[in-house]
Motif scaffolding. Structure first.
Motif, PDB file in Angstrom:
ATOM      1  N   TRP A 167      25.289 -55.307  61.491  1.00 31.38           N
ATOM      2  CA  TRP A 167      26.590 -55.173  60.510  1.00 31.38           C
ATOM      3  C   TRP A 167      27.382 -53.811  61.060  1.00 31.38           C
ATOM      4  N   PHE A 168      28.782 -54.109  61.275  1.00 32.44           N
ATOM      5  CA  PHE A 168      29.285 -52.876  61.722  1.00 32.44           C
ATOM      6  C   PHE A 168      30.256 -52.504  60.640  1.00 32.44           C
ATOM      7  N   SER A 169      30.950 -51.302  60.780  1.00 26.92           N
ATOM      8  CA  SER A 169      31.756 -50.572  60.053  1.00 26.92           C
ATOM      9  C   SER A 169      33.197 -51.195  59.992  1.00 26.92           C
ATOM     10  N   ALA A 170      33.791 -51.436  58.928  1.00 31.43           N
ATOM     11  CA  ALA A 170      35.242 -52.107  58.641  1.00 31.43           C
ATOM     12  C   ALA A 170      36.281 -51.651  59.433  1.00 31.43           C
ATOM     13  N   VAL A 171      36.522 -50.140  59.294  1.00 27.54           N
ATOM     14  CA  VAL A 171      37.592 -49.383  59.659  1.00 27.54           C
ATOM     15  C   VAL A 171      37.716 -49.446  61.136  1.00 27.54           C
ATOM     16  N   PRO A 172      36.742 -49.271  61.859  1.00 27.52           N
ATOM     17  CA  PRO A 172      36.733 -48.933  63.293  1.00 27.52           C
ATOM     18  C   PRO A 172      36.727 -50.540  64.024  1.00 27.52           C
ATOM     19  N   ALA A 202      43.507 -54.433  65.436  1.00 27.07           N
ATOM     20  CA  ALA A 202      44.642 -54.015  65.661  1.00 27.07           C
ATOM     21  C   ALA A 202      45.305 -53.971  67.023  1.00 27.07           C
ATOM     22  N   MET A 203      44.187 -53.662  67.995  1.00 22.88           N
ATOM     23  CA  MET A 203      44.581 -53.138  69.192  1.00 22.88           C
ATOM     24  C   MET A 203      44.802 -54.469  70.172  1.00 22.88           C
ATOM     25  N   VAL A 204      44.120 -55.710  69.906  1.00 23.92           N
ATOM     26  CA  VAL A 204      44.008 -56.929  70.367  1.00 23.92           C
ATOM     27  C   VAL A 204      44.997 -57.848  69.929  1.00 23.92           C
ATOM     28  N   THR A 205      45.681 -57.607  68.537  1.00 23.48           N
ATOM     29  CA  THR A 205      46.586 -58.359  68.069  1.00 23.48           C
ATOM     30  C   THR A 205      48.041 -57.772  68.136  1.00 23.48           C
ATOM     31  N   SER A 206      49.171 -58.615  67.381  1.00 23.79           N
ATOM     32  CA  SER A 206      50.375 -57.816  67.481  1.00 23.79           C
ATOM     33  C   SER A 206      51.089 -58.245  66.186  1.00 23.79           C
ATOM     34  N   ARG A 207      50.517 -59.553  65.341  1.00 24.77           N
ATOM     35  CA  ARG A 207      51.523 -59.980  64.426  1.00 24.77           C
ATOM     36  C   ARG A 207      50.723 -60.011  63.040  1.00 24.77           C
ATOM     37  N   ILE A 208      49.528 -60.521  63.012  1.00 29.90           N
ATOM     38  CA  ILE A 208      48.702 -60.806  61.798  1.00 29.90           C
ATOM     39  C   ILE A 208      48.290 -59.393  61.119  1.00 29.90           C
ATOM     40  N   ARG A 209      48.440 -59.616  60.112  1.00 34.88           N
ATOM     41  CA  ARG A 209      48.033 -58.553  58.880  1.00 34.88           C
ATOM     42  C   ARG A 209      46.532 -58.141  58.850  1.00 34.88           C
ATOM     43  N   LEU A 210      45.910 -57.175  58.796  1.00 30.52           N
ATOM     44  CA  LEU A 210      44.551 -56.928  58.806  1.00 30.52           C
ATOM     45  C   LEU A 210      44.287 -55.971  57.565  1.00 30.52           C
ATOM     46  N   GLY A 211      43.058 -56.220  56.954  1.00 31.71           N
ATOM     47  CA  GLY A 211      42.828 -55.644  55.725  1.00 31.71           C
ATOM     48  C   GLY A 211      41.218 -55.572  55.550  1.00 31.71           C
ATOM     49  N   THR A 212      40.922 -54.596  54.423  1.00 26.03           N
ATOM     50  CA  THR A 212      39.550 -54.546  53.945  1.00 26.03           C
ATOM     51  C   THR A 212      39.431 -55.307  52.811  1.00 26.03           C
ATOM     52  N   PHE A 213      38.162 -55.951  52.520  1.00 26.98           N
ATOM     53  CA  PHE A 213      37.806 -56.938  51.644  1.00 26.98           C
ATOM     54  C   PHE A 213      36.535 -56.759  51.100  1.00 26.98           C
ATOM     55  N   THR A 262      45.825 -43.898  56.954  1.00 25.76           N
ATOM     56  CA  THR A 262      46.824 -43.491  57.745  1.00 25.76           C
ATOM     57  C   THR A 262      46.842 -43.904  59.082  1.00 25.76           C
ATOM     58  N   THR A 263      45.599 -43.390  59.755  1.00 23.11           N
ATOM     59  CA  THR A 263      45.444 -43.865  61.312  1.00 23.11           C
ATOM     60  C   THR A 263      45.276 -45.356  61.590  1.00 23.11           C
ATOM     61  N   LEU A 264      44.714 -46.094  60.739  1.00 25.12           N
ATOM     62  CA  LEU A 264      44.564 -47.426  60.958  1.00 25.12           C
ATOM     63  C   LEU A 264      46.235 -48.180  60.579  1.00 25.12           C
ATOM     64  N   ASP A 265      46.780 -47.551  59.830  1.00 26.93           N
ATOM     65  CA  ASP A 265      48.238 -48.216  59.648  1.00 26.93           C
ATOM     66  C   ASP A 265      48.866 -47.770  60.633  1.00 26.93           C
ATOM     67  N   ASP A 266      48.821 -46.521  61.394  1.00 26.29           N
ATOM     68  CA  ASP A 266      49.610 -46.265  62.444  1.00 26.29           C
ATOM     69  C   ASP A 266      49.272 -46.986  63.814  1.00 26.29           C
ATOM     70  N   ILE A 267      47.974 -47.034  64.118  1.00 27.65           N
ATOM     71  CA  ILE A 267      47.509 -47.984  65.174  1.00 27.65           C
ATOM     72  C   ILE A 267      47.836 -49.418  65.137  1.00 27.65           C
ATOM     73  N   SER A 268      47.989 -49.943  63.991  1.00 27.63           N
ATOM     74  CA  SER A 268      48.473 -51.356  63.798  1.00 27.63           C
ATOM     75  C   SER A 268      49.928 -51.656  63.600  1.00 27.63           C
ATOM     76  N   ASP A 269      50.547 -50.455  63.638  1.00 30.34           N
ATOM     77  CA  ASP A 269      51.996 -50.392  63.639  1.00 30.34           C
ATOM     78  C   ASP A 269      52.435 -51.145  62.348  1.00 30.34           C
TER      79      ASP A 269
END
Length: 202
Positions: free
Chosen positions: A47-52, A58-69, A86-93
């Motif tokens: 099991w891995f952490s959600a935010v990382p 986000a770094m390997v996609t460009s369109r799809i929206r990403l979220g915590t569930f 804030t960091t994740l929103d920035d990195i995902s543009d």
């Protein structure tokens, strides 16, 4: 109609990366992962952490929206979590969506592993309300103060703020009257799995 997918954070990145790329290539509008320390019968496995995980996605996609569930106050404090969001929103543009819910403490692994106290449904709703209110204020206001029973903040800085304005969208998990009101007040969307006829608030 917009269709999404959940990708559990259970694979090492060499195996997970193709799944996130494929979700975008297949045309899904949004992709989510569980924000828990462990999950039910999967707790004995990887099991891995959600935010990382979402940051890497986000770094390997460009369109799809990403979220915590969904992220919950069981293992989170609003101030450091605001910085992660804030960091994740920035990195995902500006492609990140915060799925957020009340959590269930001692009944599931997250609460048990942290030794969390057993809370009543009312206490969980109270804490969840503070959590969402604090996150909203922290993401919207620099030098934000908050003084609640469960959370406090003193002149919390939020610069540079989120890419999405006035803040990133919340999708609020809710089943009872109080949390439904919270979803209507702060949410851009609503998550529910139903309650099988029960009406008590959570």
């Amino acid at each position: 109609m917009r269709v999404g997918i959940v990708i559990l954070p259970e694979d090492r990145w060499w195996a997970a990366e193709p799944k996130w790329r494929a979700a975008e290539e297949y045309g899904f509008d949004h992709a989510w992962t569980y924000d828990h320390l462990g999950w039910r019968n999967l707790v004995d496995g990887p099991w891995f952490s959600a935010v990382p995980t979402l940051t890497a996605a986000a770094m390997v996609t460009s369109r799809i929206r990403l979220g915590t569930f969904v992220a919950s106050p069981v293992a989170r404090h609003p101030v450091p979590f605001m910085r992660e969001l804030t960091t994740l929103d920035d990195i995902s543009d500006g492609r990140f969506v915060l799925g957020v819910g009340a959590g269930v403490d001692h009944q599931h692994y997250d609460g048990a592993v942290l030794g969390a106290p057993e809370l009543t449904a009312k206490q969980r709703a109270d804490r969840f309300t503070e959590f969402v209110e604090a996150l909203d204020g922290l993401l919207m206001t620099d030098k934000f103060d908050f003084d609640g029973e469960y959370y406090r903040a003193r002149e919390a800085r939020n610069l540079p703020g989120t890419v999405q304005r006035p803040r990133l969208p919340f999708v609020v998990a809710a089943n009872g009257p109080r949390t439904m009101t919270l979803a209507a007040r702060f949410g851009a969307g609503w998550v529910t799995t139903g309650r099988g006829g029960k009406t008590e608030d959570e």
